[in-house]
Write a protein that holds these residues in place. Sequence first.
Motif, PDB file in Angstrom:
ATOM      1  N   PRO A 196       1.016  -1.146  -0.114  1.00 18.27           N
ATOM      2  CA  PRO A 196       0.224   0.172   0.208  1.00 18.27           C
ATOM      3  C   PRO A 196       0.899   1.267   0.123  1.00 18.27           C
ATOM      4  O   PRO A 196       0.171   2.033  -0.612  1.00 18.27           O
ATOM      5  CB  PRO A 196      -0.477  -0.035   1.446  1.00 18.27           C
ATOM      6  CG  PRO A 196      -0.922  -1.695   1.801  1.00 18.27           C
ATOM      7  CD  PRO A 196       0.653  -1.867   0.834  1.00 18.27           C
ATOM      8  N   GLN A 268      -5.140   1.162  -3.494  1.00 17.99           N
ATOM      9  CA  GLN A 268      -3.786   1.077  -2.743  1.00 17.99           C
ATOM     10  C   GLN A 268      -3.689   2.206  -2.655  1.00 17.99           C
ATOM     11  O   GLN A 268      -2.768   2.463  -1.234  1.00 17.99           O
ATOM     12  CB  GLN A 268      -2.684   0.322  -4.110  1.00 17.99           C
ATOM     13  CG  GLN A 268      -2.874  -1.234  -4.030  1.00 17.99           C
ATOM     14  CD  GLN A 268      -4.287  -1.378  -5.499  1.00 17.99           C
ATOM     15  OE1 GLN A 268      -4.918  -0.505  -5.315  1.00 17.99           O
ATOM     16  NE2 GLN A 268      -4.128  -2.707  -5.145  1.00 17.99           N
ATOM     17  N   GLU A 271      -4.933   2.817   1.006  1.00 14.99           N
ATOM     18  CA  GLU A 271      -4.646   2.263   2.062  1.00 14.99           C
ATOM     19  C   GLU A 271      -2.993   2.716   2.323  1.00 14.99           C
ATOM     20  O   GLU A 271      -2.804   2.758   3.660  1.00 14.99           O
ATOM     21  CB  GLU A 271      -4.958   0.823   1.454  1.00 14.99           C
ATOM     22  CG  GLU A 271      -6.163   0.066   1.636  1.00 14.99           C
ATOM     23  CD  GLU A 271      -5.988  -1.270   1.024  1.00 14.99           C
ATOM     24  OE1 GLU A 271      -4.792  -1.576   0.378  1.00 14.99           O
ATOM     25  OE2 GLU A 271      -7.258  -1.875   0.949  1.00 14.99           O
TER      26      GLU A 271
END
Length: 279
Positions: A196, A268, A271
Amino acid sequence: MSHKLSPRAKVALYGILLVLCVPFVFPTWWMVTSSLKPAGDIFAFPPSLFPTNPSLDAYTQVFERQPFLQQYINSMYIAVLVTLGTLAVSSLAGYAFARIRFRGQNALFLLVLTGLLIPSEVTIVPLFQMFNRWGMIDTHWPLILVPILGAPSVLATFIMRQFFIALPGELEEAARVDGLGRFAIFYRIALPLARPALAAVAIFTFLHSWNLYLEPIVYLSTPEMFTLPQALTQYVDAYGGPMWNVQLAAASLTALPVLAVFVVAQRQFVEGLAHTGLK
């Protein structure tokens, strides 16, 4: 305890979100639709949201007036190289600052962070003189080396460090018991868990390199070597005025990779910011 919204509340929420997204979506819509209009219709009053006679003539002129395809390739491969280089440097440096204890660690990290306080305009003249002595003017080397070793890499190092600090120390202890060394722990355990954060760094870095404007103007002088932000300024008429529909067509094509990267890595990206604590 979860709370489900009633159908009426959902409609109201979606309506509010739709209204709030208009200031962000409308400029893109105007750019794309205006690129399909003749130049005289772009600023017509009252303005039209849809082109009455859509035409691709502006997109044809984009490639006829400039070596746009070569400039597109230049921006793409420079952004990819800068992104890969920054990921390599920042992940190694971030892991070292987060997990390796040494004397003066915090002082050195603060010294590295001071690179974020120095504007690029301050260093561009000495950097130009340095690259000129090395014979790298009107090449892409300055556009590749400066971001990897400059402020974008410093920000990326900070993001990676914040992520690696949050990793449980028990993972490293278990890896050492299994006989892994420091680099093996980084490569086989820490780096896969940092996807991430790596995605967030990759998006930040790609966008920064793709939109770089000042440095190409300083270092590049040949149209075949231009990157896209510099190429967009070259679509002017015989009197030096902007060719609006052609510029908007080129800008629409320029925005496509940015939109694609963000759509693919959106989850991603969010995150990564959440894990690194950036707001």
